[in-house]
Design an enzyme around this catalytic site. Structure first.
Site, PDB file in Angstrom:
ATOM      1  N   GLU A   1      -1.682 -33.137 -21.389  1.00 17.87           N
ATOM      2  CA  GLU A   1      -1.578 -33.769 -22.698  1.00 17.87           C
ATOM      3  C   GLU A   1      -0.219 -33.369 -23.276  1.00 17.87           C
ATOM      4  O   GLU A   1       0.084 -32.168 -23.335  1.00 17.87           O
ATOM      5  CB  GLU A   1      -2.715 -33.272 -23.621  1.00 17.87           C
ATOM      6  CG  GLU A   1      -2.656 -33.957 -24.968  1.00 17.87           C
ATOM      7  CD  GLU A   1      -3.716 -33.475 -25.963  1.00 17.87           C
ATOM      8  OE1 GLU A   1      -4.577 -32.665 -25.579  1.00 17.87           O
ATOM      9  OE2 GLU A   1      -3.648 -33.925 -27.117  1.00 17.87           O
TER      10      GLU A   1
ATOM     11  N   ARG B   1     -10.130 -21.841 -15.145  1.00 17.73           N
ATOM     12  CA  ARG B   1      -8.868 -21.682 -15.819  1.00 17.73           C
ATOM     13  C   ARG B   1      -8.255 -20.344 -15.405  1.00 17.73           C
ATOM     14  O   ARG B   1      -8.986 -19.362 -15.208  1.00 17.73           O
ATOM     15  CB  ARG B   1      -9.198 -21.628 -17.313  1.00 17.73           C
ATOM     16  CG  ARG B   1      -8.175 -22.042 -18.250  1.00 17.73           C
ATOM     17  CD  ARG B   1      -8.834 -22.235 -19.605  1.00 17.73           C
ATOM     18  NE  ARG B   1      -8.949 -23.657 -19.836  1.00 17.73           N
ATOM     19  CZ  ARG B   1      -7.935 -24.387 -20.324  1.00 17.73           C
ATOM     20  NH1 ARG B   1      -6.802 -23.835 -20.671  1.00 17.73           N
ATOM     21  NH2 ARG B   1      -8.082 -25.671 -20.488  1.00 17.73           N
TER      22      ARG B   1
ATOM     23  N   LYS C   1      -1.859 -23.859 -25.216  1.00 22.14           N
ATOM     24  CA  LYS C   1      -0.723 -24.481 -25.903  1.00 22.14           C
ATOM     25  C   LYS C   1      -0.809 -24.267 -27.408  1.00 22.14           C
ATOM     26  O   LYS C   1       0.196 -24.054 -28.063  1.00 22.14           O
ATOM     27  CB  LYS C   1      -0.683 -25.972 -25.576  1.00 22.14           C
ATOM     28  CG  LYS C   1      -0.064 -26.258 -24.222  1.00 22.14           C
ATOM     29  CD  LYS C   1      -0.049 -27.737 -23.920  1.00 22.14           C
ATOM     30  CE  LYS C   1      -1.405 -28.212 -23.477  1.00 22.14           C
ATOM     31  NZ  LYS C   1      -1.450 -29.616 -23.072  1.00 22.14           N
TER      32      LYS C   1
HETATM   33  P1  ATP Z   1      -4.256 -25.777 -23.313  1.00 22.71           P
HETATM   34  O1  ATP Z   1      -5.509 -25.097 -23.756  1.00 22.71           O
HETATM   35  O2  ATP Z   1      -3.168 -24.830 -22.944  1.00 22.71           O
HETATM   36  O3  ATP Z   1      -3.806 -26.847 -24.260  1.00 22.71           O
HETATM   37  P2  ATP Z   1      -5.286 -27.904 -21.772  1.00 22.71           P
HETATM   38  O4  ATP Z   1      -6.313 -27.838 -20.722  1.00 22.71           O
HETATM   39  O5  ATP Z   1      -5.658 -28.509 -23.077  1.00 22.71           O
HETATM   40  O6  ATP Z   1      -4.673 -26.474 -21.956  1.00 22.71           O
HETATM   41  P3  ATP Z   1      -3.822 -30.019 -20.594  1.00 22.71           P
HETATM   42  O7  ATP Z   1      -2.456 -30.491 -20.888  1.00 22.71           O
HETATM   43  O8  ATP Z   1      -4.970 -30.868 -20.981  1.00 22.71           O
HETATM   44  O9  ATP Z   1      -3.980 -28.597 -21.259  1.00 22.71           O
HETATM   45  O10 ATP Z   1      -3.940 -29.581 -19.073  1.00 22.71           O
HETATM   46  C1  ATP Z   1      -3.484 -30.328 -17.958  1.00 22.71           C
HETATM   47  C2  ATP Z   1      -4.218 -29.845 -16.744  1.00 22.71           C
HETATM   48  O11 ATP Z   1      -3.964 -28.459 -16.520  1.00 22.71           O
HETATM   49  C3  ATP Z   1      -5.719 -29.987 -16.911  1.00 22.71           C
HETATM   50  O12 ATP Z   1      -6.268 -30.462 -15.709  1.00 22.71           O
HETATM   51  C4  ATP Z   1      -6.181 -28.586 -17.221  1.00 22.71           C
HETATM   52  O13 ATP Z   1      -7.500 -28.401 -16.839  1.00 22.71           O
HETATM   53  C5  ATP Z   1      -5.178 -27.740 -16.435  1.00 22.71           C
HETATM   54  N1  ATP Z   1      -5.019 -26.413 -17.037  1.00 22.71           N
HETATM   55  C6  ATP Z   1      -4.710 -26.131 -18.315  1.00 22.71           C
HETATM   56  N2  ATP Z   1      -4.687 -24.814 -18.526  1.00 22.71           N
HETATM   57  C7  ATP Z   1      -4.998 -24.221 -17.347  1.00 22.71           C
HETATM   58  C8  ATP Z   1      -5.156 -22.865 -16.908  1.00 22.71           C
HETATM   59  N3  ATP Z   1      -4.981 -21.841 -17.738  1.00 22.71           N
HETATM   60  N4  ATP Z   1      -5.485 -22.661 -15.618  1.00 22.71           N
HETATM   61  C9  ATP Z   1      -5.648 -23.686 -14.773  1.00 22.71           C
HETATM   62  N5  ATP Z   1      -5.516 -24.971 -15.121  1.00 22.71           N
HETATM   63  C10 ATP Z   1      -5.199 -25.261 -16.388  1.00 22.71           C
HETATM   64 MG    MG Z   2      -6.168 -30.365 -23.580  1.00 24.53          MG
END
Ligand code: ATP
Ligand code: MG
Length: 561
Positions: A35, A262, A272
């Protein structure tokens, strides 16, 4: 180790099983779906290594898909940063996609659902809807608007799209089951009204689809075979499948969602939202601050893409969340830099050495090896003269026999140069040593004859010639948080656990060959660690970041405190 020799992770086992059951290998397709609401971090590196790694293993396309359904939080700056970071890590995407490109198709499918009496417009406030949601053990209650006629729903939904209603006045909900044991199945929201400009669709839309409605259908449109996400979406899988049931047609690939844990890294936060807070509160200087666990921060710090990928591949993926010690990441950084970084000499905490028997105006250029780990790295010349800097803690007036550095009456070799002997030292009024007077042995110069004929002494020190040295700003970094797992405490906010001493800026004295160092170049400052040139450098002043020390000193530091 070749791709084929590595043992399979559990996701690969699932794929292998699908292939055994007849799923055609050519139809394998993956995606990495960030995102664009912030910069990518070390957790995303794991997800990228997984998805792009599968692409490589199965020779399958991997799309880079921006999950851009929330105009309130998303920006072009983040899209650009994400593309830069994915490419820098060395991953190649098949095509660049945007969930927003699918808004028309998603809208058409939503209309289809309304026509099939599987979706309705609810006009209650979000508080009212929350009250009807029930609890995990009690069923919810139906909205009074659940039985609107199809015609009325179609008209209202059209009006929502045309911008006729204010934010929060109506939502579109899937008509599933308010009594489902899975709360996410209790008539989830598919669309909300947002009068906001989107970074790509501008003001074309006044309604925006929710994540659950968008993600699976986007996977389907792209014919992604395996949609891999993190564990918090495990409960969403039922809804993902329900939405797919409404649109899937035979002979098309039906995407399969599977979840992995994660990744969390010690002494930092990987969210983020929280990283954004560090930026907006000014705790760090930006998303690319070298203390940040973002890809941009790690790049600026001097980490290499290889080191980050090796780290992610080593830890692999897991079914349960756990905390990985940041020292493992640093190990991989050190290991790679040891192979590629040229060696140079720099003194960061200087004390002056005067060679009393070395002619006043004389200077010599001594040959120095650039990298003992890399034969092709060649040599360079470093200047030598009567007055030098060495590290303050490389000298002691008196020391026991285990101290192999310089002490009064003792001898050490100056790296690439001569053996010197400390004869006396000069102190200021406070008793601080300001000069060490030494004599040098003119016959002891390394590289001057056969190495075997050289006299040997125990210690070797790095040094710089004072009159040739260049002064540079050197930024030393420490952990950003004092706590191993700062955002897991019930009684303490992670912001209280920020390390107040995570950045120390000092002046270092460098050998003159570094004058031409370019932004991003990485070096080993001998005996001190790995450093890289920061983008804040100007033609007048170089700025270096300490990437990582030569050894894992964190454990020791903890004991001292
Ligand atoms: P954040 O909480 O940092 O915003 P998010 O999951 O909302 O993380 P996205 O941009 O939606 O961030 O993530 C893109 C991809 O990366 C998704 O498939 C998500 O599951 C994966 N991802 C995000 N954070 C992690 C993590 N700490 N470990 C492994 N995969 C991750
Ligand atoms: Mg997200």
């Amino acid at each position: 180790m070749g791709e084929a020799e590595k043992s399979l992770n559990f996701i690969e086992h699932i794929i292998e099983e699908d292939l055994r059951n007849g799923f055609p290998k050519e139809a394998l397709r993956f995606r990495f779906p960030p995102e664009p609401n912030g910069y990518l971090h070390i957790g995303h590196a794991s997800s990228m290594c997984l998805n792009f790694g599968l692409g490589l293993r199965y020779d399958a396309p991997v799309n880079l898909r921006f999950d851009d359904t929330n105009p309130a939080k998303e920006e072009q700056e983040y899209v650009d940063a994400i593309k830069r970071d994915v490419a820098w890590l060395g991953f190649r995407w098949n095509t660049e996609r945007y969930a927003s490109d699918y808004f028309p198709q998603l809208y058409a499918w939503a209309v289809k659902l309304i026509k099939e009496d599987k979706a309705y417009v609810d006009s209650q406030s979000s508080e009212e809807m929350a009250k009807q949601k029930g609890t995990p053990t009690e069923p919810g209650t139906n909205s009074a608007f659940r039985n609107r006629t199809i015609t009325e729903n179609l008209e209202l939904f059209e009006g929502m799209k045309m911008g006729e209603y204010g934010e929060g006045t109506h939502v579109l909900r899937a008509k599933i089951d308010m009594a489902s044991p899975n709360m996410l199945m209790r008539d989830p929201i598919m669309y909300r009204i947002l009068h906001r400009a989107h970074h790509r669709t501008n003001t074309d839309w006044c309604i925006y689809p929710m994540y659950d409605w968008t993600h699976g259908e986007s996977d389907y449109i792209e014919q992604v075979s395996h949609s891999l996400c993190t564990l918090e979406f495990a409960m969403h899988r039922e809804l993902y499948d329900w939405f797919l049931d409404q649109v899937c047609v035979p002979d098309q690939v039906r995407p399969k969602q599977r979840e992995f844990a994660r990744r969390n890294l010690s002494h930092t936060v990987v969210s983020k939202r929280k990283l954004m807070q560090l930026v907006t509160l000014g705790i760090v200087k930006g998303w690319d601050d070298p203390r940040m666990p973002t890809i941009a921060g790690m790049r600026r710090r001097g980490y290499t893409p290889e080191a980050i990928r090796n780290f992610a591949d080593t830890i692999g993926i897991a079914k349960r969340e756990n905390l990985i010690d940041v020292s493992l990441l640093e190990f991989h950084v050190r290991e790679h830099l040891n192979r590629i970084a040229p060696r140079v000499m720099a003194v960061l905490d200087p004390v002056k050495v005067v060679l009393t028997n070395y002619p006043d105006q004389k200077e010599e250029w001594l040959e120095a090896e650039n990298n003992p780990e890399d034969e092709g790295a060649g040599t360079r010349q470093v200047p030598f003269s009567r007055e030098l800097y060495i590290e303050r803690d490389d000298f002691m007036e008196e020391a026991n026999r285990k101290f192999f550095r310089l002490k009064l009456g003792g001898e050490v070799r100056l790296k690439n140069g001569y053996i010197i002997k400390a004869e006396s030292c000069v102190k200021d009024k406070e008793g601080t040593i300001i000069e060490i007077h030494c004599t040098y042995d003119p016959k002891s110069r390394s590289g001057s004859g056969t190495e075997e004929s050289l006299r040997k002494v125990k210690g070797t020190l790095h040094w710089v010639s004072i009159k040739h040295a260049i002064a540079a700003e050197v930024r030393l970094y420490d952990r950003l948080f004092t706590d191993e797992s700062p955002d897991t405490h019930k009684d303490r906010d992670y912001l209280e656990l920020v390390n107040p001493n995570s950045l120390e800026s000092i002046t270092g004295y460098l050998e003159p060959s570094l004058q031409s160092a370019k932004v991003g170049e990485r070096f080993q400052f001998q005996r001190l660690g790995y450093f890289c040139v920061d983008q804040d450098s100007t033609s007048n002043k170089l700025v270096f970041n300490r990437t990582v020390g030569l050894r894992d000193t964190w454990a020791k530091l903890l004991d001292k405190n």
